[in-house]
Write an enzyme that holds these catalytic residues in place. Structure first.
Site, short mmCIF file in Angstrom:
data_model
loop_
_atom_site.label_atom_id
_atom_site.label_comp_id
_atom_site.label_asym_id
_atom_site.label_seq_id
_atom_site.Cartn_x
_atom_site.Cartn_y
_atom_site.Cartn_z
N GLY A 16 -100.17 32.69 -1.85
CA GLY A 16 -100.83 32.65 -3.15
C GLY A 16 -99.90 33.26 -4.19
CG PHE A 17 -96.19 33.12 -6.62
CD1 PHE A 17 -95.94 34.37 -6.06
CD2 PHE A 17 -95.33 32.64 -7.59
CE1 PHE A 17 -94.85 35.13 -6.47
CE2 PHE A 17 -94.24 33.39 -8.00
CZ PHE A 17 -94.00 34.63 -7.44
N GLY A 18 -100.61 33.11 -7.77
CA GLY A 18 -101.23 33.23 -9.08
C GLY A 18 -101.00 34.64 -9.62
N GLY A 19 -101.92 35.12 -10.43
CA GLY A 19 -101.74 36.43 -11.04
C GLY A 19 -101.58 37.53 -10.02
CG LEU A 20 -103.97 39.76 -6.29
CD1 LEU A 20 -104.25 40.92 -7.25
CD2 LEU A 20 -105.18 39.51 -5.41
CE1 TYR A 61 -97.75 28.93 -8.60
CE2 TYR A 61 -98.24 29.96 -10.71
CZ TYR A 61 -98.67 29.37 -9.54
OH TYR A 61 -100.02 29.20 -9.31
CE LYS A 126 -112.50 40.16 -5.96
NZ LYS A 126 -112.70 39.59 -7.32
CB ALA A 192 -108.04 32.52 -7.91
CB THR A 193 -109.18 37.43 -9.72
OG1 THR A 193 -108.05 37.49 -8.84
CG2 THR A 193 -109.93 38.74 -9.66
CD GLU A 196 -112.22 35.55 -4.72
OE1 GLU A 196 -112.90 36.01 -3.79
OE2 GLU A 196 -110.99 35.70 -4.82
CG HIS A 200 -119.84 38.49 -6.80
ND1 HIS A 200 -120.42 38.85 -5.61
CD2 HIS A 200 -118.52 38.36 -6.55
CE1 HIS A 200 -119.48 38.96 -4.68
NE2 HIS A 200 -118.32 38.67 -5.22
#
Length: 333
Positions: A16-20, A61, A126, A192-193, A196, A200
């Site tokens: 995974g190479f998004g923000g996180l 990227y 999570k 993505a975060t 997620e 919720h």
């Protein structure tokens, strides 16, 4: 100093190479005990045994939507995770992946098991239900020679571990209350975060959030002025503390506020552990994170601390599934 079995820095991969994932790579870059050698995203991967050039990886990227376009070591692939596992020599992976759908992380774990790879896996999962799926793979992970540490971000993770330590002052734990504040300047850096988190919210679930377009997410955030407020979340801190024998999961609550338009935290992140001492007194321990520490710092830092601890276990032949409430992380220099 923990190294791999030949005495070199621990060879690390980030899935995974998004923000996180990018933040994880930046945290690793100055470390001497770990070396980033592999990265995978949806469209490709890059593998360089000598270490990945971080600036090139991030710029590629951003310009091409995949590290697979990198001239040095990049490969485009529609099965990037499987292909990377098969090709790369990696001691441990940080799974900086969105758990969308809710079975995704367990499916990735099954890929590692099927591949015959041995080593350490760490995630920042999570949801309680996602951790329960991994628990079902406990024996398979053990037999495969994989040491898997789950829930190793901020919450679950850093705050769960703090609660497990704080609980030692008490004869009985009454409540564990985790409250988080997250501030980011631009939600698109952590798409993505944020999805997620939206999952919720009342009237939303994992599949609804996953299906939302960027425009729909932006429209929702416009309605809330960029604020996501969450209460009584399905958060794996509960099952992790229960498994560690601290308290029943019903005594654990998690909630918080995410500001998607301001890097300043809307409130201080903390965990409060209330219990009864052996003298019969009721008291509360509070552990508060500094407001200056970002979500990325509080998630990725612990993840690599747990990866280092996992390496020490794996080198001793200890495999299977563990949580952040069971193992003490080791600081990565």
């Amino acid at each position: 100093m923990i190294t791999n079995k030949v005495g070199n820095p621990i060879r690390v991969g980030v899935l995974g190479f998004g923000g996180l994932g990018q933040a994880a790579a930046k945290i690793l870059d100055p470390k001497g005990e770990m070396l980033l050698v592999a990265v995978a995203d949806r469209q490709g991967y890059v593998y360089d045994p000598a270490g990945i050039d971080l600036d090139s990886a991030i710029s590629t990227y951003h310009s091409s939507n995949s590290v697979g376009h990198l001239e040095s070591g990049g490969t485009l692939s529609s099965h990037s995770i499987k292909d990377l596992i098969d090709r790369a020599e990696v001691d441990g992976y940080f799974l900086a992946l969105p758990n969308l759908p809710n079975t995704f992380m367990a499916d990735v774990a099954k890929e590692f098991i099927a591949s015959g790879w041995k080593g350490v896996l760490v995630d920042a999962l999570k949801r309680t239900s996602a951790v329960e799926q991994l628990l079902e793979l406990q024996s398979e992970l053990q037999q495969a020679g994989i040491t898997y540490l789950t829930g190793c971000g901020a919450t679950p993770g850093l705050l769960t571990a703090a609660a497990a330590v704080a609980a030692q002052s008490f004869a009985e734990i009454h409540t564990v209350k985790i409250t988080f504040g997250v501030g980011i300047a631009n939600w698109e850096a952590y798409r993505a975060t944020i999805r997620e988190d939206i999952a919720h919210m009342p009237e939303y679930d994992v599949e609804t959030a996953r299906a939302m377009t960027d425009r729909e997410v932006a429209a929702l955030l416009d309605k809330t002025n960029g604020i996501i407020s969450l209460e009584n979340m399905e958060h794996a801190d509960d099952i992790m503390l229960e498994l560690a024998g601290i308290c029943d999961r019903e005594r654990v609550t998690v909630g918080g506020v995410v500001d998607t338009r301001n890097p300043k935290k809307p409130l201080s992140t903390n965990v409060k552990v209330t219990g009864r001492t052996f003298e019969g007194k009721i008291s509360t321990h509070t552990f508060t994170l500094g407001d200056e520490t970002s979500m990325a710092a509080n998630v990725c830092g612990p993840a690599f601390g747990y990866l280092k601890a996992g390496m020490a276990l794996n080198d001793r032949g200890i495999t299977g599934l563990f949580t952040a409430a069971e193992i003490m992380p080791q600081f990565v220099k």
